[in-house]
Motif scaffolding. Sequence first.
Motif, PDB file in Angstrom:
ATOM      1  N   ALA A   1       0.999  -1.137   0.079  1.00 59.03           N
ATOM      2  CA  ALA A   1       0.002  -0.134   0.025  1.00 59.03           C
ATOM      3  C   ALA A   1       0.873   1.085  -0.070  1.00 59.03           C
ATOM      4  CB  ALA A   1      -1.095   0.013   1.073  1.00 59.03           C
ATOM      5  N   ALA A   2       1.815   1.020   0.668  1.00 60.40           N
ATOM      6  CA  ALA A   2       2.806   2.388   0.860  1.00 60.40           C
ATOM      7  C   ALA A   2       3.471   2.686  -0.471  1.00 60.40           C
ATOM      8  CB  ALA A   2       3.786   2.181   2.067  1.00 60.40           C
ATOM      9  N   LEU A   3       4.133   1.574  -0.991  1.00 56.81           N
ATOM     10  CA  LEU A   3       4.418   1.746  -2.358  1.00 56.81           C
ATOM     11  C   LEU A   3       3.725   2.275  -3.256  1.00 56.81           C
ATOM     12  CD1 LEU A   3       6.432  -1.705  -2.542  1.00 56.81           C
ATOM     13  CD2 LEU A   3       7.566   0.565  -2.424  1.00 56.81           C
ATOM     14  N   ALA A   4       2.437   1.959  -3.589  1.00 57.30           N
ATOM     15  CA  ALA A   4       1.487   2.328  -4.359  1.00 57.30           C
ATOM     16  C   ALA A   4       1.089   3.839  -4.122  1.00 57.30           C
ATOM     17  CB  ALA A   4       0.374   1.555  -4.334  1.00 57.30           C
ATOM     18  N   ALA A   5       0.818   4.130  -2.751  1.00 56.72           N
ATOM     19  CA  ALA A   5       0.337   5.387  -2.377  1.00 56.72           C
ATOM     20  C   ALA A   5       1.415   6.639  -2.477  1.00 56.72           C
ATOM     21  CB  ALA A   5      -0.290   5.412  -0.911  1.00 56.72           C
ATOM     22  N   SER A   6       2.479   6.328  -2.096  1.00 54.09           N
ATOM     23  CA  SER A   6       3.630   7.317  -2.192  1.00 54.09           C
ATOM     24  C   SER A   6       3.933   7.576  -3.889  1.00 54.09           C
ATOM     25  CB  SER A   6       4.900   6.715  -1.530  1.00 54.09           C
ATOM     26  OG  SER A   6       5.130   5.595  -2.009  1.00 54.09           O
ATOM     27  N   ASP A   7       3.808   6.630  -4.438  1.00 47.94           N
ATOM     28  CA  ASP A   7       3.864   6.824  -6.193  1.00 47.94           C
ATOM     29  C   ASP A   7       2.992   7.866  -6.251  1.00 47.94           C
ATOM     30  OD1 ASP A   7       5.814   5.977  -8.000  1.00 47.94           O
ATOM     31  OD2 ASP A   7       4.299   4.443  -8.780  1.00 47.94           O
TER      32      ASP A   7
ATOM     33  N   GLY B   1      -6.039  11.863   5.813  1.00 48.37           N
ATOM     34  CA  GLY B   1      -7.052  11.727   4.763  1.00 48.37           C
ATOM     35  C   GLY B   1      -7.735  10.443   4.537  1.00 48.37           C
ATOM     36  N   ARG B   2      -6.999   9.393   4.582  1.00 50.12           N
ATOM     37  CA  ARG B   2      -7.426   8.014   4.756  1.00 50.12           C
ATOM     38  C   ARG B   2      -6.393   7.316   5.614  1.00 50.12           C
ATOM     39  NH1 ARG B   2      -8.483   4.977  -1.170  1.00 50.12           N
ATOM     40  NH2 ARG B   2     -10.471   5.748  -0.568  1.00 50.12           N
ATOM     41  N   ALA B   3      -7.217   6.218   6.077  1.00 50.86           N
ATOM     42  CA  ALA B   3      -6.285   5.284   6.953  1.00 50.86           C
ATOM     43  C   ALA B   3      -6.251   4.000   6.259  1.00 50.86           C
ATOM     44  CB  ALA B   3      -6.820   5.181   8.346  1.00 50.86           C
ATOM     45  N   VAL B   4      -5.288   3.293   6.158  1.00 51.72           N
ATOM     46  CA  VAL B   4      -5.339   1.848   5.542  1.00 51.72           C
ATOM     47  C   VAL B   4      -4.922   1.113   6.433  1.00 51.72           C
ATOM     48  CG1 VAL B   4      -4.040   0.279   3.695  1.00 51.72           C
ATOM     49  CG2 VAL B   4      -4.667   2.789   3.244  1.00 51.72           C
ATOM     50  N   LEU B   5      -5.476   0.207   7.106  1.00 52.90           N
ATOM     51  CA  LEU B   5      -5.217  -0.673   8.153  1.00 52.90           C
ATOM     52  C   LEU B   5      -4.775  -2.046   7.538  1.00 52.90           C
ATOM     53  CD1 LEU B   5      -8.402  -0.047  10.324  1.00 52.90           C
ATOM     54  CD2 LEU B   5      -6.288   1.477  10.320  1.00 52.90           C
TER      55      LEU B   5
ATOM     56  N   LYS C   1      -3.884  -1.895  -4.194  1.00 56.13           N
ATOM     57  CA  LYS C   1      -4.961  -1.425  -4.627  1.00 56.13           C
ATOM     58  C   LYS C   1      -5.357  -0.403  -3.692  1.00 56.13           C
ATOM     59  CE  LYS C   1      -9.767  -2.877  -5.875  1.00 56.13           C
ATOM     60  NZ  LYS C   1     -10.824  -3.716  -5.598  1.00 56.13           N
ATOM     61  N   ALA C   2      -5.267  -0.352  -2.344  1.00 57.47           N
ATOM     62  CA  ALA C   2      -5.768   0.299  -1.393  1.00 57.47           C
ATOM     63  C   ALA C   2      -4.702   1.665  -1.450  1.00 57.47           C
ATOM     64  CB  ALA C   2      -5.491  -0.004   0.128  1.00 57.47           C
ATOM     65  N   GLY C   3      -3.600   1.585  -1.809  1.00 50.89           N
ATOM     66  CA  GLY C   3      -2.816   2.580  -2.321  1.00 50.89           C
ATOM     67  C   GLY C   3      -2.906   3.201  -3.681  1.00 50.89           C
ATOM     68  N   GLY C   4      -3.816   2.675  -4.332  1.00 51.27           N
ATOM     69  CA  GLY C   4      -4.131   3.318  -5.492  1.00 51.27           C
ATOM     70  C   GLY C   4      -3.498   2.782  -6.879  1.00 51.27           C
ATOM     71  N   ASP C   5      -3.318   1.627  -6.867  1.00 47.97           N
ATOM     72  CA  ASP C   5      -2.549   0.998  -7.952  1.00 47.97           C
ATOM     73  C   ASP C   5      -3.087  -0.473  -8.175  1.00 47.97           C
ATOM     74  OD1 ASP C   5      -0.514  -0.481  -8.868  1.00 47.97           O
ATOM     75  OD2 ASP C   5       0.898   0.612  -8.090  1.00 47.97           O
ATOM     76  N   GLY C   6      -3.163  -0.693  -9.532  1.00 52.91           N
ATOM     77  CA  GLY C   6      -3.918  -1.949  -9.670  1.00 52.91           C
ATOM     78  C   GLY C   6      -2.836  -3.209 -10.079  1.00 52.91           C
ATOM     79  N   ARG C   7      -1.602  -3.026  -9.650  1.00 52.52           N
ATOM     80  CA  ARG C   7      -0.714  -3.873  -9.873  1.00 52.52           C
ATOM     81  C   ARG C   7      -0.709  -5.278  -9.437  1.00 52.52           C
ATOM     82  NH1 ARG C   7       5.404  -3.574  -8.126  1.00 52.52           N
ATOM     83  NH2 ARG C   7       5.306  -5.502  -8.821  1.00 52.52           N
ATOM     84  N   THR C   8      -0.284  -6.356 -10.073  1.00 54.26           N
ATOM     85  CA  THR C   8      -0.373  -7.654  -9.554  1.00 54.26           C
ATOM     86  C   THR C   8       0.966  -8.255  -9.079  1.00 54.26           C
ATOM     87  OG1 THR C   8      -0.078  -8.656 -11.906  1.00 54.26           O
ATOM     88  CG2 THR C   8      -2.212  -8.431 -11.150  1.00 54.26           C
ATOM     89  N   TYR C   9       0.846  -9.082  -8.187  1.00 50.59           N
ATOM     90  CA  TYR C   9       2.227  -9.672  -7.481  1.00 50.59           C
ATOM     91  C   TYR C   9       2.527 -11.445  -7.929  1.00 50.59           C
ATOM     92  CZ  TYR C   9       3.397  -5.133  -5.016  1.00 50.59           C
ATOM     93  OH  TYR C   9       3.882  -4.186  -4.672  1.00 50.59           O
TER      94      TYR C   9
END
Lengths: 990, 100
Positions: free
Chosen positions: A184-190, A283-287, A474-482
Amino acid sequence: MNTFRRPGRGRTHPEKELRFSFDSKVYTGYEGDTLASALIANGVHLVGRSFKYHRPRGFIGAGSEEANALVAFDRGPGRKTPNVRATTIELFEGLVAHSQNNWPDVKFDVAAMNDMFSVFFPAGFYNKTFMWPKSFWDKVYEPAIRRLAGLGPAPTQPDKDHYASTYGHCEILIAGAGPAGIAAALAASDAGGRVILADEQVELGGSLLSVPQAVIEGMPAWQWLENSLEILRARENVRLMPRTTVIGYYHDNFLGLVERLTDHERSPAAELPRECLHRIRAGRAVLATGAIERPLVFADNDRPGIMLASAAQTYLNRYGVVVGDNVAVFTSHDSAYEAAFDLSDANVRIAAIIDLREGVPEALLEEANNRGIDVTTSAVVTGTSGRHRVRQICVNTMKNGVVEGGAKTIICDAVLVSGGWTPSVHLFSHSKGQLKWCQRVGAYLPDAPNENTLCVGACNGTFGLSNVLEEGAKAGGDGRTYKTSEPLSGTGEIFQSVPTDRDQTRIKAFVDFQNDVTDKDIKLAVREGFRSIEHVKRYTTNGMATDQGKTSNLNALQIASKAINRPIEQVGLTTFRPPYTPTTFGAVLGYRDGDSFEVTRKTSVDMWAEENAAVFEPVGLWRRARYFPRNGEDMQTAVNRESAATRHSLGIFDASTLGKIEIVGPDAAEFLNRMYTNPWTKLAAGRCRYGLLLGEDGYITDDGVIGRLADDRFHVTTTTGGAPRVLAMMEDFLQTEWPSLDVWLTSVTEQWAVIALNGPNARKLIEPFVDGIDLSLKAFPHMAVKEGKICGIETRLFRVSFSGELGFEINVPAHFGRALWETLYKAGEQFDITPYGTETMHVLRAEKGFIIVGQDTDGTVTPDDAGMSWAIGKKKPDFVGKRSLARPDLVASGRKQLVGLFTEDPEIVLQEGAQIVADRDQPIPMHMIGHVTSSYWSSTLGRSIAMALVKDGRTLNGTNVFVPMPEQTHVAKIGGTVSYDPEGARLDVV
Amino acid sequence: MLLIRCPYCEEERPEVEFSYAGEAHIARPADPSQLNDEQWAEYLFIRTNARGIHYERWCHRHGCARYFNAVRDTVTDKLQMTYKAGEPKPDAIGPSGGDK
């Protein structure tokens, strides 16, 4: 090297060996260890005694979920913390910790007999037993129970550490730095917003730290973790916060985070705060708080060496420590197999895997077979033995859920248990998000959020590495797959209660380890009629220990649900409340400690008073000089001297704390008419009047002298403590009831210093210094106010008296206060000018019968009760509180009225607050007719004086009442409130 | 800690700047002397104590010091809207307990 170390495994640093002491015995561990992992490495599992039964206890977990291994963490004098989980203490050189709740020591504990007498300690035993006679509870039972039960002793010294606090903001706050949180952090900070990633542990990575064999995007998990953290560290919009627990989730995405700064250091720099409380608006909390493995509830499941399978896996893979040499596994979930395989691969003998389920995934059985591990399905552990550590277990097989006879014993030195996983929904629940029962997971999961919240990973019931990472991203705003490796399987069954063939009344199967609650206790609570899970919780105390039931709530719920015979989703879940883990008071206080505990307001004359040996007292937030002792005088001697000097010559008093409100505008007089009981229209400019302020309920709420400086300008004074309340009340009425009135209200309390001069020589002292005001008796009578100059400083000069003597209150701009005070003090030497404090002020006013609102009134006193009907403008159509004065209760007889009280023995000074009775011979409990509100020794009158609120007091004038005190009953006569100079002749001394 | 929008400052500020001031839309009678004891007691003491939508007053104590009105859901503790004193009572948004 420690016996239970496995070189080459774990993330600890063998090159940095650390010595530490536990129960005064010295051991060694490695940098990167926790106290728990280091003790286990040394083969120590017995670390404490349980709360109620004093049973030997070891480690159940490896992190903050730990319920058993509470120790006293000793960082030196003033730095001893009881009840710290050994699993969260980071090891450092010289660390000192002790076991708790045992005497004389953890191996031989006298109170362990509680265990033998446990039949006397069932659920609710506090409520049921020891209730009679009542005095026995206070004197016998409670002290005895407190000695024998309980956690570690509270520290006896003040906390030597200091604490910090700060506010912060971010677009996304992520709680938990496991795989979901990091993705989530990787995606959100991007995306560029400010991101905070907080985790309670020293190392970020969460569950990844325990599974080095996992593969993410083609690389080992730990490599992926390091790469990801490197990316995050390099981003300016990311703040990584290890050692930081999100303790609470409040309204509008406001979260509390406690960062631990020094507990892991041997000798931290003195200037470093121990902890810092971060108040973050996100703004948003990701748990991404993960899940906690659930123990299984079976007979004697609390012996040292019996622990969660995931904990054993963590000790091995993260700390390089094995929990035993010969380990049995008891499970209803696949994940325990992974722990068993890891231990087996680290050359630990797996004595057996006992699986409650009939069907176990083939892949697991095959892997077990490859390692030569014996798996028994449809089997159950029905008992354990071993005094200070588990030595063997009894295993029975089951047919159709029924336990068959013929128990087999298995020798082992540790048992790994797994009853599935409980998602950590605590923070989601703090934020009032709704939970929903999920049969698949066998737990409550987040449902509708109440805030801008997203739950990801295991805390959302999502398992499997790639699922978790993708949900985080996805929570970080990114639809990538792992692409990741996946565990062999991830299924499990939830057993509401582990079956047994033993007499259930004779076994102890623990649910809540920290509060010693057994399944028997929960069933008993249900049998005794408790149906609500909240009631069951309180009656049994399940989940009410410092771990808040992290490992026990779901098991308790399942047992209760089965006993009540209702589905779990109908039984409900107990409420989670902050903090997530125990939090120090220091962290909550932050900087508000010692002198900074609250604001201390000081007047401009305060420093002079300090330099002149004043003794201070707090009045509201102000500190005020109480008296000025000379040559070691006690308070009474000083007050006698100060009051005599004021009555005979001249006293000087700092009255700057008086509340002051300037009321200006064409409608100022009308506004005051409506607020105060008194009439104001006809008050001439240059004159003052005593004002009485009521609440709308008709009770006295404040008072003070109000001076009219001009037709449209009033200088209102209030009580010292009442100023903000009065201004708020005035603003309320002005803004919302009478917005058409053209009036401005301004607080000027701190703008004016007020020096009160009282005594026959007051005029003589100031006359030479005053310009522009004729001070003659006729031109400047009592209750006059004029603007002019004193010593060249602009002044609002009031001729008022709160002492009964000729008096002036000199208002000057605050920054001139001390200069004027010193000038007057020097010039006053000719009159033996005497500074006096609030104590003398009180005596002088009481001699005159002047009330102090809040002392002689208590919020239920009307003007008539106080004998002040004269202050009510009879012709006014309305004012705040007027209608209420006609309420039936306020005009009825039998109200308490303010009277004077004169003790038969003039030397007796009654205690303020003492109760008054009419008949001294009546049986106890006596019927009380009033109480003493003010009481002093009056040196002027040579006797004690007092005021009191007494039922129908004025009709009792001249009669005796009684004040029963422990040593004797005092007799006092009721009289008037004015004891000194009732004619007021002293005001006009020339 | 709530975030509250002051309708005078036109800013969302933290709750610590505000103080609560009781139920809204209870006007002081123009002439209290005309009310009988029961009517006066009603004005003085009786409040809605709503479970759900509640119209209430707040004061931006440590800001502009103005009193204003708010619509709050007492179940979720969510402030739906705020408006200036003297403005008419607005309709609440959605049912009680709804998510904004």
